[in-house]
Design a protein around this motif. Structure first.
Motif, short mmCIF file in Angstrom:
data_model
loop_
_atom_site.label_atom_id
_atom_site.label_comp_id
_atom_site.label_asym_id
_atom_site.label_seq_id
_atom_site.Cartn_x
_atom_site.Cartn_y
_atom_site.Cartn_z
N LYS A 154 7.65 -22.84 -24.00
CA LYS A 154 6.76 -22.03 -23.59
C LYS A 154 7.48 -21.14 -22.19
O LYS A 154 7.36 -19.96 -22.33
CB LYS A 154 5.45 -22.34 -23.17
CG LYS A 154 4.56 -22.84 -24.24
CD LYS A 154 3.30 -23.49 -23.89
CE LYS A 154 2.45 -24.00 -25.13
NZ LYS A 154 1.32 -24.76 -24.62
N PHE A 155 8.23 -21.96 -21.50
CA PHE A 155 8.53 -21.47 -20.31
C PHE A 155 9.81 -20.53 -20.68
O PHE A 155 9.94 -19.32 -20.06
CB PHE A 155 9.28 -22.66 -19.50
CG PHE A 155 9.84 -22.17 -18.32
CD1 PHE A 155 9.24 -21.80 -16.95
CD2 PHE A 155 11.38 -21.97 -18.15
CE1 PHE A 155 9.90 -21.46 -15.94
CE2 PHE A 155 11.97 -21.69 -17.24
CZ PHE A 155 11.34 -21.27 -15.89
N LEU A 156 10.81 -20.96 -21.51
CA LEU A 156 11.80 -20.06 -21.97
C LEU A 156 11.26 -18.85 -22.45
O LEU A 156 11.97 -17.45 -22.18
CB LEU A 156 12.67 -20.68 -23.02
CG LEU A 156 13.48 -21.99 -22.39
CD1 LEU A 156 14.31 -22.67 -23.41
CD2 LEU A 156 14.30 -21.52 -21.10
N LYS A 157 10.09 -18.88 -23.34
CA LYS A 157 9.53 -17.63 -23.79
C LYS A 157 9.23 -16.71 -22.81
O LYS A 157 9.44 -15.41 -22.76
CB LYS A 157 8.62 -17.87 -24.93
CG LYS A 157 7.81 -16.73 -25.32
CD LYS A 157 9.00 -15.93 -26.24
CE LYS A 157 7.91 -14.92 -27.15
NZ LYS A 157 7.28 -13.80 -26.29
N SER A 158 8.47 -17.16 -22.01
CA SER A 158 7.78 -16.56 -20.77
C SER A 158 8.96 -15.72 -19.83
O SER A 158 8.74 -14.62 -19.40
CB SER A 158 6.86 -17.32 -19.82
OG SER A 158 7.56 -18.32 -19.19
N GLU A 159 9.99 -16.70 -19.38
CA GLU A 159 11.19 -15.97 -18.76
C GLU A 159 11.58 -14.88 -19.51
O GLU A 159 12.00 -13.81 -18.87
CB GLU A 159 12.23 -17.30 -18.23
CG GLU A 159 11.60 -18.23 -17.50
CD GLU A 159 11.73 -17.43 -16.12
OE1 GLU A 159 12.58 -17.31 -15.33
OE2 GLU A 159 10.57 -17.02 -15.65
N GLN A 160 12.05 -14.92 -20.86
CA GLN A 160 12.84 -14.05 -21.46
C GLN A 160 11.88 -12.67 -21.52
O GLN A 160 12.45 -11.59 -21.36
CB GLN A 160 12.78 -14.38 -23.09
CG GLN A 160 13.81 -13.33 -23.80
CD GLN A 160 14.50 -14.14 -24.91
OE1 GLN A 160 15.05 -15.10 -24.89
NE2 GLN A 160 14.27 -13.43 -26.13
N ASP A 161 10.58 -12.80 -21.66
CA ASP A 161 9.70 -11.60 -21.64
C ASP A 161 9.63 -11.12 -20.18
O ASP A 161 9.80 -9.81 -20.01
CB ASP A 161 8.08 -12.17 -21.93
CG ASP A 161 8.17 -12.41 -23.51
OD1 ASP A 161 9.14 -12.06 -24.42
OD2 ASP A 161 7.14 -13.18 -23.79
N ARG A 162 9.77 -11.93 -19.11
CA ARG A 162 9.67 -11.34 -17.82
C ARG A 162 10.93 -10.68 -17.43
O ARG A 162 10.77 -9.65 -17.06
CB ARG A 162 9.66 -12.48 -16.88
CG ARG A 162 9.52 -12.18 -15.47
CD ARG A 162 8.75 -13.26 -14.45
NE ARG A 162 9.63 -14.25 -14.07
CZ ARG A 162 10.26 -14.41 -12.69
NH1 ARG A 162 9.67 -13.49 -11.84
NH2 ARG A 162 11.08 -15.27 -12.63
N TYR A 163 12.05 -11.27 -17.80
CA TYR A 163 13.26 -10.68 -17.60
C TYR A 163 13.36 -9.21 -18.24
O TYR A 163 13.96 -8.30 -17.86
CB TYR A 163 14.60 -11.45 -17.79
CG TYR A 163 14.29 -12.58 -16.75
CD1 TYR A 163 14.07 -12.63 -15.47
CD2 TYR A 163 15.19 -14.00 -17.28
CE1 TYR A 163 14.23 -13.68 -14.70
CE2 TYR A 163 14.99 -14.95 -16.43
CZ TYR A 163 14.53 -14.95 -15.45
OH TYR A 163 14.49 -15.89 -14.54
N ALA A 164 13.05 -9.06 -19.63
CA ALA A 164 12.88 -7.95 -20.45
C ALA A 164 12.20 -6.89 -19.69
O ALA A 164 12.68 -5.57 -19.60
CB ALA A 164 12.20 -8.32 -21.74
N ARG A 165 10.98 -7.10 -19.08
CA ARG A 165 10.42 -6.05 -18.26
C ARG A 165 11.29 -5.43 -16.99
O ARG A 165 11.37 -4.26 -16.85
CB ARG A 165 8.99 -6.54 -17.78
CG ARG A 165 8.11 -6.96 -19.15
CD ARG A 165 6.77 -7.07 -18.56
NE ARG A 165 6.71 -8.31 -17.65
CZ ARG A 165 6.45 -9.61 -18.26
NH1 ARG A 165 6.25 -9.59 -19.59
NH2 ARG A 165 6.39 -10.73 -17.42
N LEU A 166 12.07 -6.32 -16.53
CA LEU A 166 12.60 -6.28 -15.27
C LEU A 166 13.96 -5.54 -15.45
O LEU A 166 14.30 -4.19 -15.12
CB LEU A 166 13.03 -7.34 -14.38
CG LEU A 166 13.96 -7.18 -13.12
CD1 LEU A 166 12.93 -6.37 -12.33
CD2 LEU A 166 14.15 -8.65 -12.42
N VAL A 167 14.67 -5.61 -16.67
CA VAL A 167 15.77 -5.10 -17.11
C VAL A 167 15.45 -3.61 -17.42
O VAL A 167 15.98 -2.78 -17.08
CB VAL A 167 16.42 -5.87 -18.12
CG1 VAL A 167 17.33 -4.82 -18.98
CG2 VAL A 167 17.15 -7.13 -17.96
N THR A 168 14.23 -3.50 -18.24
CA THR A 168 13.95 -2.07 -18.58
C THR A 168 13.70 -1.40 -17.20
O THR A 168 14.02 -0.15 -17.11
CB THR A 168 12.72 -2.38 -19.55
OG1 THR A 168 12.97 -3.00 -20.59
CG2 THR A 168 12.15 -0.91 -19.63
#
Length: 325
Positions: A304-318
């Motif tokens: 769950k943590f790795l999924k949430s981190e990937q989603d969070r960074y995707a928003r920041l990168v965008t």
């Protein structure tokens, strides 16, 4: 046939059946290969090497071999992991960039979530915003914000490389302050810190262990801790959130993962080994010295943590419009 002979025969047959029923991985004399998608001497490298002997002991004496395979922001090393047999003899020790890469690279040779088996998110390392005190006379974040706003685009922010977690941490900081700066990527945190000290760039985010010596000497000044909690070795440095910018919340983390399809029994064995190794008194002392926070998660929590981190960074990168070829 005597009763004694019959009894010996039955014991021998039972032993043979027990060996046959024992999973092959339990009899393997192969070493545990730990792939590091980073170069020697990095923070993640230092962490796993501090736990190497304790991990071997926790795994019943299985030797642990650490292999550095840096390149492409960690993609080179993780590519080797996903190609490895799911036999419990190969794992990788990954960090934030694993969750960042899918958002900054146009194509990936593997699925960052579905081509691995998470074993544990072991812990984290705090980040701190550091400045050259001669170039940035600000004593806190509010003063730095005023300084940067007075001269839009005139200050340079260093990073350990375009699209790295240190780059994202810096972008999170400048976005929270609402300022414009020039980004200067380096090939690693060491060269970045060298140039902040030299005055070629004025500031940047850094992992606390990498910056500790420079902060102690006064060559760098810490403006604020980038996570939610203060750091033991820097008790007088408030978090950036404490200083009025709650959206700045980012720190390093490190995790153990295996290849896709790792059997549940192997996941359990490796998880127990990791927990025991990082609870070893000598390892805990080494982690505390580096200001690392150790709190190994279960495999389910790691997923769950790795999924949430990937989603969070995707928003920041965008939001920061970070792109890599």
């Amino acid at each position: 046939m005597t009763k004694t002979f019959q009894r010996r025969t039955l014991i021998t047959m039972a032993a043979a059946c027990l060996v046959a029923a024992t999973p092959a991985w339990a009899q393997s004399s192969s070493p545990l290969r730990v792939i590091l998608p980073v170069g020697p001497g990095s923070g993640v490298d230092t962490i796993i090497r501090a736990a190497q002997n304790a991990l071997s002991k926790a795994l019943g004496g299985q030797s642990v071999v650490i292999e550095n395979l840096p390149g492409a922001g960690g993609i080179t090393g993780t590519s080797a992991l996903v190609k490895a047999a799911p036999d419990g003899n190969t794992v990788a020790f990954i960090s934030n960039n694993h969750a960042v890469n899918p958002s900054v690279f146009k194509t990936m040779p593997y699925d960052s979530l579905n081509d691995i088996t998470p074993i544990s998110v072991v812990g984290g390392s705090p980040f701190v915003l550091v400045v050259n005190p001669a170039k940035v006379p600000a004593k806190n974040v509010k003063e730095m914000q005023a300084l940067l706003k007075a001269k839009p685009g005139s200050f340079n922010m260093g990073s350990s490389g375009n699209g790295t977690i240190i780059h994202l941490a810096g972008e999170m900081f400048v976005d929270a302050l609402g300022v414009q700066v020039q980004h200067v990527p380096y090939k690693g945190m060491g060269p970045m810190l060298t140039d902040i000290i030299g005055g070629q760039v004025e500031f940047g985010a850094a992992a606390v262990p990498a910056a500790q010596g420079h902060l102690a000497s006064g060559r760098l000044k810490a403006i604020g801790v980038m996570g939610k909690q203060r750091v033991a070795s820097l008790p007088d440095v408030p978090t950036i959130a404490e200083q009025g910018f709650p959206d700045v919340d980012i720190s390093g983390w490190f995790a153990v993962v295996g290849p896709k399809g790792l059997p549940a029994a192997q996941v359990e064995r490796l998880h127990k080994g990791v927990v025991a190794a990082f609870n070893d008194p000598e390892v805990k002392a080494a982690m505390a010295k580096q200001d690392n926070v150790i709190n190994p998660t279960t495999p389910d929590v790691a997923v769950k943590f790795l999924k949430s981190e990937q989603d969070r960074y995707a928003r920041l990168v965008t939001k920061a419009n970070i792109k890599l070829d």
